[in-house]
Design a protein around this motif. Sequence first.
Motif, PDB file in Angstrom:
ATOM      1  N   PHE A 149       0.867  -1.313  -0.108  1.00  0.00           N
ATOM      2  CA  PHE A 149      -0.060   0.048  -0.059  1.00  0.00           C
ATOM      3  C   PHE A 149       0.888   1.216   0.002  1.00  0.00           C
ATOM      4  O   PHE A 149       0.485   2.213  -0.648  1.00  0.00           O
ATOM      5  CB  PHE A 149      -0.859   0.043   1.330  1.00  0.00           C
ATOM      6  N   VAL A 150       1.947   1.174   0.698  1.00  0.00           N
ATOM      7  CA  VAL A 150       2.795   2.554   0.907  1.00  0.00           C
ATOM      8  C   VAL A 150       4.018   2.748   0.003  1.00  0.00           C
ATOM      9  O   VAL A 150       4.588   3.657   0.198  1.00  0.00           O
ATOM     10  CB  VAL A 150       3.048   2.415   2.457  1.00  0.00           C
ATOM     11  N   ARG A 151       4.236   1.607  -0.797  1.00  0.00           N
ATOM     12  CA  ARG A 151       5.324   1.853  -1.481  1.00  0.00           C
ATOM     13  C   ARG A 151       5.790   2.805  -2.256  1.00  0.00           C
ATOM     14  O   ARG A 151       6.534   3.466  -2.260  1.00  0.00           O
ATOM     15  CB  ARG A 151       5.457   0.436  -2.532  1.00  0.00           C
ATOM     16  N   ALA A 152       4.658   3.278  -3.092  1.00  0.00           N
ATOM     17  CA  ALA A 152       4.894   4.393  -3.918  1.00  0.00           C
ATOM     18  C   ALA A 152       4.969   5.829  -3.018  1.00  0.00           C
ATOM     19  O   ALA A 152       5.697   6.493  -3.385  1.00  0.00           O
ATOM     20  CB  ALA A 152       3.361   4.390  -4.853  1.00  0.00           C
ATOM     21  N   TYR A 153       4.514   5.771  -2.077  1.00  0.00           N
ATOM     22  CA  TYR A 153       4.396   6.986  -1.508  1.00  0.00           C
ATOM     23  C   TYR A 153       5.737   7.086  -0.505  1.00  0.00           C
ATOM     24  O   TYR A 153       6.465   8.241  -0.652  1.00  0.00           O
ATOM     25  CB  TYR A 153       3.250   6.826   0.046  1.00  0.00           C
ATOM     26  N   ILE A 154       6.402   6.134  -0.255  1.00  0.00           N
ATOM     27  CA  ILE A 154       7.623   5.948   0.555  1.00  0.00           C
ATOM     28  C   ILE A 154       8.663   6.456  -0.465  1.00  0.00           C
ATOM     29  O   ILE A 154       9.486   7.107  -0.360  1.00  0.00           O
ATOM     30  CB  ILE A 154       7.981   4.623   1.263  1.00  0.00           C
TER      31      ILE A 154
END
Length: 260
Positions: A121-126
Motif C-alpha cells: 500500500f505504501v510503496r509508492a508513497y515511500i
Amino acid sequence: MEIGYIFSGMLVGLLVGITGVGGGSLMTPLLVFLFGFKPAVAVGTDLLFASLTKSGGVLVHHGNHKSVEWRIVALLSAGSLPAAIATLMVLNHFAKIGKDVTHTITFSLGIALILTAIALFVRAYIQKAGKNAEDHAPGRFHHLQAPATVVVGLVLGVLVTLSSVGAGALGTVALIFLYPRLPTVKIVGTDLAHAIPLTAIGGFGHWQMGNVDFTLLSSLLVGSLPGIWVGSHLSAKIPEKFLRPLLASILMLIGFKFVL
C-alpha cells in the motif's frame, strides 16, 4: 505430481510475473488453507522454492542489466544470514525437546503477511517521499545507511526463516526508503540477490528438520516457471495500480486470519 499443485504454482507464478510480489506471500497461505499442509512444511518447501525461482531472476539482473548492488547485498546478508541460522537453531532446539512451534510459525506468517500488505500500500508513497527528502537534503541518511541496512537484514532473516514471507515486498520497500536515489531496477535486482542465500539457508535448515515436501516442490516448480513467463508478458497490459491494492487487501485479510 498432483495437478492441483502444478496449477497453484502456475497461478502464483502468473501473479508474481504481473505484480512482482514475492511468491512466499501468495504460496504459503495457499498451501496451508487450500491443501491443508502444516505451516512448517509450507514454509520449508516454499523457502526452497523461492531460492530456486529467484536464482533465474538474478542471472538476468546481474548478467543482462548489471543491476545488483553487491555492497548492499553484503550489508543485508551480514544481518540476515546469522539471524536465519540462529532462528533455525532455536526451532531445532524446540523440535528436539518436543515443543510444538506451529503457533509461533503461524503467528509469524500472519504478521509477515500484514506487513507485506502494508508495504504494498505504501510503496509508492515511500518512494516519492524518499526522493523528495534526498532532493532537499542530499546524503541526509548516508551515515545511517550501512548500520540500518544490517538491521533490516537481521529483521528479514528472522521473519523470512519463520514465515517464508518478507524477502520480496518488505526488503524492496526498506531499500527504497534507505536508498531513494537507487533506480528501481537496481532495487529489484539487489533484493533478489539477497533473497537467494537467505531463502536457501532457511530452506536447507527446514529440510534438515523434515519440513520440506519434495514432491510438492517439484510440482510447484513445473507450474510456476511458465506462469512467471506468461505473467511477465502480461504485466504491461494489466493495470498494476488496480491489481496491486487488491492483492494487498487479500494478503491483509489472510494475515489477520493467521494472527487471530
